[in-house]
Design a protein around this motif. Structure first.
Motif: not given
Length: 497
Positions: A454-461
């Motif tokens: 959601g807004p403001g998150d960071i997704v690290l792959i």
């Protein structure tokens, strides 16, 4: 085909430790090329037969002779039934290195080489160094994990560090187009196996040492000893300069007679950073050196990249490049493929792809993410098959400690059962109460993470970075985390116009 002015077998094998003296009748024979792959042998070539992990090079000697090889050189005994010239040496890869350097007329005496070793940061540091050298006006070569670059021409990378023959060929080609500087990642495998044997380095760089590759090296002491070979090589003069991370415990143990430039955050470092500011837009800090101080601005994010930038700046100083040119070179390289690389489709959260595939690298990358003050960190990761199993629970633990939500998936399972690999990592992941889900299919796993953001998150792959393939048990398929993430974001309705 290898190209060189006329060389004789005596010239090419000068300095090679043969187990028997080279017969005079052979010493005068012209050598038109060298190779360790029998399929590339042409008339007048020398064939080098190695004892490989999967195949014994001797089984290809007859084919090499049929194609025109004038001799086979190996540390192995001649196989029964072989009727060609067989020259036995003390160490096959060292023999190839010496012969290759002779064949290409010692290009490392005219092209100044930088070698970078360490567990993490080699690739980013190499790109930064190359940017500094290019900014200073040099025609360069860049040799490493992602690709090889020769005067701007891209060559597919077979290994992080090429076989010595390929390296000296690249240096010769670089010299042929007026090149003067080359930067190379030097892996522990390459050092241990002798791929970098005999290379004259102008500058050797040590980034750090953390747990990795123990399936090959067995112990951390053995792993460190291989790194040490770059700074105190066997049978070769040491580098003119040693650039060493003095904040790393193993860096402080490096023994070298080279002129040393220590970098770090400690006030006693020769090259250090102060007034560090890390934001979504990158890094800002003050570079302090014996040559003076200067402001550094970089598009790279996180404290870990402060160290990579410091290593590059110290290397620039070892070449006599002025501080303003160094600062410009750093600014000219705003990103490195697959290293905290952003995927932007206009979504209100940050998506980054990173090559982190050890527990320490994953921990560092998660620290970079937290440094950007996200609402939540969602991590997708897996562990590679046919590699050090002991780091899998450590990676699971690192992911759990640094994430609000984890999607555990496959990386490159290779010959192993993906679910068995996942179970190894799950042991560490479950040591924390972090929410997680297991999804073996990597594309689906990425989709789960992005749908949850959601807004403001960071997704690290994490794990694969620049790689555009996935190695399965029976095949290798095209798979690029960046492409998959972008496609999924589009499916979710995000599109950057």
């Amino acid at each position: 085909m290898n190209i060189s002015s006329q060389s004789t077998m005596g010239d090419v094998l000068a300095g090679v430790r043969l187990k028997a003296k080279l017969p005079p009748a052979l010493a005068g024979l012209p050598v038109l090329g060298l190779d360790y792959d029998s399929r590339r042998i042409c008339p007048g070539f020398l064939f080098f037969a190695f004892a490989g992990a999967r195949a014994d090079g001797r089984q290809f000697a007859a084919k090499a002779k049929e194609l025109g090889a004038i001799a086979t050189i190996s540390e192995l005994e001649m196989p029964d039934g072989f009727d060609g010239v067989w020259l036995e040496v003390e160490h096959g890869r060292r023999a190839l290195a010496v012969a290759s350097r002779n064949f290409y007329r010692h290009p490392d005496e005219r092209v100044m080489m930088t070698g970078i070793t360490g567990t993490n940061g080699k690739t980013t540091t190499s790109y930064l160094i190359d940017s500094i050298l290019s900014t200073a006006g040099h025609t360069t070569a860049l040799i490493g994990t992602i690709e090889y670059q020769l005067a701007g021409k891209v060559i597919e990378a077979a290994n992080t560090t090429p076989e010595s023959l390929d390296l000296f060929r690249i240096l010769s080609e670089l010299e042929g187009v007026g090149g003067t500087r080359a930067t190379m990642e030097v892996s522990s495998h390459a050092l241990a196996l002798g791929r970098a044997y005999g290379v004259r380095f102008h500058t050797a760089v040590f980034t750090n040492l953390t747990r990795d590759h123990l399936d090959f090296h067995h112990t951390m002491d053995e792993y460190f000893a291989s790194k040490q070979l770059l700074f105190a090589p066997a049978d070769t003069p040491p580098p003119k300069f040693a650039v060493i991370n003095r904040d790393d415990e193993y860096g402080r143990k490096i023994a070298t007679s080279s002129k040393t430039l220590g970098y770090g955050l400690d006030e006693h470092a020769d090259v250090r950073a102060t007034e560090i500011s890390s934001t979504f837009d990158g890094l800002r800090f003050r570079l302090q050196t014996s040559e003076g101080d200067i402001a550094i601005a970089s598009g790279l994010a996180g404290t870990i990249n402060v160290y990579n930038i410091l290593a590059a700046c110290a290397t620039g100083l070892s070449y006599g490049i002025d501080l303003q040119m160094i600062a410009t070179g750093i600014a000219n390289r705003p990103a490195v493929p697959g290293r905290f690389e952003r995927v932007d489709a206009g979504q209100p959260f940050l998506v980054v792809v990173d090559y982190a595939h050890t527990d320490d690298a994953l921990r560092n990358t998660l620290a970079v993410a937290h440094g950007l003050s996200p609402k939540r960190v969602i991590t997708v990761f897996g562990c590679g098959g046919d590699r050090d199993r002991t780091k899998r629970p450590l990676m699971g633990k690192a992911a759990a400690e640094g994430s609000d939500y984890v999607v555990l998936t496959s990386d490159n399972p290779r010959s192993e059962d993906p679910l068995a690999i996942i179970m190894d990592a799950l042991v560490g992941l479950q040591r924390r109460e972090t929410a997680y889900v297991v999804e073996p299919d990597r594309k689906t796993a990425i989709g789960i993470a992005l749908a949850k953001a959601g807004p403001g998150d960071i997704v690290l792959i994490a794990g694969k970075g620049h790689e555009n393939y996935q190695v399965l048990k029976d095949k290798t398929i095209h798979f690029d985390d960046r492409e998959v993430a972008r496609d999924v974001l589009t499916e979710l309705g995000w599109s950057k116009l």
